[in-house]
Design an enzyme around this catalytic site. Sequence first.
Site: not given
Ligand code: LMR
Length: 396
Positions: A130, A211, A246
């Site tokens: 992420w 996570d 979520k």
């Molecule tokens: C995402 O990955 O789109 C979500 O977790 C929102 C974010 O804060 O990035």
Amino acid sequence: MFDRLPRLNPDPILGLSAAYRSDPNPLKVDLGVGVYKTEAGETPVLACVSQAEAALLEEQTTKVYTPPAGIEGANRAAAQLAFGADHSVLTDGRVATVQTPGGCGALRLAAELIAKAKPDARVWVSTPTWANHIPLLGSAGLTLREYPYYDFERHCIDFDAMYSALEHAGKDDLVLLHACCHNPSGADLTQAQWQALTELAETRGFTPFIDMAYQGFGQGLEEDAFGLRLMAERLPELVLATSFSKNLGLYRERAGSLSIVSNSPTGAEAVLSQTLSLARGLYSMPPSHGAAIVERVYHDDALRGLWLSELAQMRERIHSLREKLVQALNSRQSQRDFGFIAHEQGMFSFLGLSQPQVARLKSEFSVYMTDNSRINLAGINTSNLEYAADAISAVL
Ligand code: LMR
């Protein structure tokens, strides 16, 4: 002084929402930011949340500060949901849980705690991971290392490469793992792979940093916590960040938690005191509204039952959208088999497009996704499926 600061580009994920909103094309499709959407393209407040809120408003008597660790009942809910109420780490009193401003707050607080405990600690993150993991952990001064995870050619986890890289992680290292619904790939570890990683952590001595932002969006609340529970059972220490953004749809309420598993109850007490002192220096105490909803929904049988059915509905809808998208894409072209999307978990999958192809989707077709071609499956619905599949096929 501030005029020395250069202007930055918008956030690679959140910036997409603004671009989408200002696009006048009536056919535009938002597959960007990871929020759940209904068939009507809305992100409604869950019924269990509305009911909990109504009761909370009725009973509310004060806005006085919450305790530094947050609402105790919400922390209990977060820990029990994650580990399972009867897990030995909970019954042995080895877990310190604090409420945090969302999952991001948990990750950042964890990073500060790690940096305090071991300033030279290294955190291994998956490639890809992420996008926000990097600043959240890096800003606390931690050194980041990468381990290979997703194989873009074969559309699956390259477990051999991951395992070989982590054989170099040692006792001063943490390994960041996505409990389920890997963001951005949707490719999850199998139970056998969790087992193998647990054994590797035992041998090498590294600490898992898990996570879990999408519990309940993969296979179910229990199934999605398999790896976490196994590692917590077998290893002396573990870091866990969770989020209710979520699975309870509490995005803007910033309801998350950080749990640290220590090797003894006294260790857990020390960790709690350190974590609270760090939180005091960052944000004092967490916001209460989201956590009060969590507490209410989790501890009330009727609300909890309603939540479980609403969560199952969201999960099943995404699974069925995966099937539909694969069918729509595979029936339009034969150069690429998108079947892998149906086997992935959670909100995201990669389409495997190049950056110019993603840019073309945005500029010519108003179909929005992150630059690495990650799509949020929940952004698809009956009205935009054909259009989105036509556009994706057109840029292939
Ligand atoms: C995402 O990955 O789109 C979500 O977790 C929102 C974010 O804060 O990035």
